[in-house]
Design an enzyme around this catalytic site. Structure first.
Site, PDB file in Angstrom:
ATOM      1  N   GLY A 155       1.138  -1.278   0.068  1.00  0.00           N
ATOM      2  CA  GLY A 155      -0.294   0.280  -0.200  1.00  0.00           C
ATOM      3  C   GLY A 155       0.816   1.459   0.312  1.00  0.00           C
ATOM      4  N   ASP A 211      -3.184   7.463  -5.462  1.00  0.00           N
ATOM      5  CA  ASP A 211      -1.746   7.011  -5.646  1.00  0.00           C
ATOM      6  C   ASP A 211      -1.378   7.622  -6.966  1.00  0.00           C
ATOM      7  OD1 ASP A 211      -3.075   4.947  -3.512  1.00  0.00           O
ATOM      8  OD2 ASP A 211      -2.485   3.149  -4.438  1.00  0.00           O
TER       9      ASP A 211
HETATM   10  O1  PMV Z   1      -4.225  -0.010  -1.021  1.00  0.00           O
HETATM   11  P1  PMV Z   1      -3.760   1.363  -1.464  1.00  0.00           P
HETATM   12  O2  PMV Z   1      -2.895   2.071  -0.012  1.00  0.00           O
HETATM   13  O3  PMV Z   1      -3.274   1.601  -2.429  1.00  0.00           O
HETATM   14  O4  PMV Z   1      -5.190   2.707  -0.665  1.00  0.00           O
HETATM   15  C1  PMV Z   1      -6.253   2.499  -1.439  1.00  0.00           C
HETATM   16  C2  PMV Z   1      -7.451   3.153  -1.506  1.00  0.00           C
HETATM   17  C3  PMV Z   1      -8.795   2.913  -1.629  1.00  0.00           C
HETATM   18  O5  PMV Z   1      -9.854   4.141  -1.162  1.00  0.00           O
HETATM   19  C4  PMV Z   1      -8.688   1.602  -0.841  1.00  0.00           C
HETATM   20  C5  PMV Z   1      -8.894   2.131  -3.172  1.00  0.00           C
HETATM   21  C6  PMV Z   1      -8.716   3.227  -4.080  1.00  0.00           C
HETATM   22  O6  PMV Z   1      -8.482   3.203  -5.037  1.00  0.00           O
HETATM   23  O7  PMV Z   1      -8.263   4.320  -3.822  1.00  0.00           O
END
Ligand code: PMV
Length: 320
Positions: free
Chosen positions: A109, A156
């Site tokens: 993550g 992200d």
């Molecule tokens: O798993 P990560 O840290 O890339 O975060 C995902 C974040 C969510 O809100 C759960 C999904 C998204 O696409 O924004």
């Protein structure tokens, strides 16, 4: 044929501060680059006709782009971004030797996939003398994210490509914001891995069966992200801890926490953190804790004792 010049590009990791999951439903979220970890790609000329050769320095592996077939687990991470780079440059191929180094832990993550894609595309475009602008790069990295995660919100790739704090609302141009006063965060890896697409799908199922109750939790998370942005922009750091604690409780209510993440939150707070929450998809991955700088080591130690496999200390600061 364009001459190839040696070119090195990099991209940081990222951490979501507030608003994960709710961001999928159109509520705001905020994330910051995690500059303590990076992917770096160095490109140089390869002998004519050799195509793109990839050297994963950390893994001690060297492979050719043409060896990577779509069923290869490395295809989405390596071949797909390179194809997007070549398509953008309208070139069928290029003779390049790419050396990849990364300090971003994978599949936890912190954005390792998006950072790898961003650094690869930047390096190829730069080496072929057509450096790519962030606004052109961001949609390409989003395409790679879709391969990894299904239906990502885009937070992200945006945070990683622009390498700035991002206030993100799905479907709107990302806004960066100022950090008025620096603050220190610990990023603790639970060591548990849980695919984001699974937790996102579980929240969707709950929302579909109880839209009012789940919708209210998501809306409150959006309100917290909004308040947190204001606190960061005005330097009101002491407001952030309680907002983190409340955001964590709401994510727990959405069933995306885990016993270990809850224990890590409690351990961080007991050791002097001002607030703590899971970050990202949940049921594993990372926890973030806001700490006074002089308590950082003690809280990091408490997190390790409570089961964290790795703890990074990062300072979120005003942009240069
Ligand atoms: O798993 P990560 O840290 O890339 O975060 C995902 C974040 C969510 O809100 C759960 C999904 C998204 O696409 O924004």
């Amino acid at each position: 044929m364009t001459a190839v010049r040696a070119f090195t590009a990099s991209a940081p990791g990222k951490i979501i501060l507030f608003g994960e999951h709710a961001v999928v439903y159109g509520f705001p979220a905020i994330a910051v680059p995690l500059t303590a970890v990076q992917v770096t790609v160095s490109a140089e000329a390869a002998p004519s006709g050799s195509g793109i050769i990839l050297h994963a320095a950390d893994l001690g592996r060297t492979l050719s782009l043409t060896d990577l077939q779509p069923d290869d687990p490395l295809y989405d991470a390596l071949a797909y971004p390179l194809q997007l780079a070549l398509q953008t440059l309208r070139r069928p191929s290029a003779d390049l030797y790419l050396t990849i180094r990364s300090t971003i832990p994978i599949a936890s993550g912190l954005g390792s996939g998006a950072a790898l894609a961003a650094a690869l595309i930047r390096a190829v475009c730069g080496a072929l003398d057509q450096p790519i602008a962030d606004d052109a790069l961001n949609p390409l990295v989003y395409e790679v994210e879709k391969r990894h995660h299904g239906t990502p919100s885009g937070i992200d790739n945006t945070t990683i490509v622009y390498a700035r704090p991002v206030y993100f609302v799905r479907g709107q141009p990302p806004q960066t914001f100022m950090v008025a006063r620096p603050f220190t965060l610990l990023v603790a890896d639970s060591g548990q891995s849980s695919p984001t697409r699974v937790t996102v799908a579980d929240v969707r199922r709950q929302y579909d069966s109880e839209p009012d109750r789940i919708g209210a939790l998501l809306a409150r998370i959006g309100g917290i992200a909004e308040a947190a942005r204001q606190a960061i922009e005005t330097g009101n750091i002491s407001a952030l801890g309680p907002l983190m604690d409340e955001n964590h409780a709401l994510l727990s209510a959405l069933t995306v926490s885990s016993d270990l993440l809850d224990r890590l939150c409690q351990a961080a707070r007991a050791a002097g953190a001002q607030g703590a929450k899971l970050s990202g998809g949940g049921r594993g991955g990372n926890l973030i804790a806001l700490v006074p700088e002089d308590r950082a080591e003690a809280v990091a130690e408490a997190l390790r004792r409570a089961g964290a496999v790795r703890v990074l200390i990062t300072r979120v600061g005003p942009q240069p």
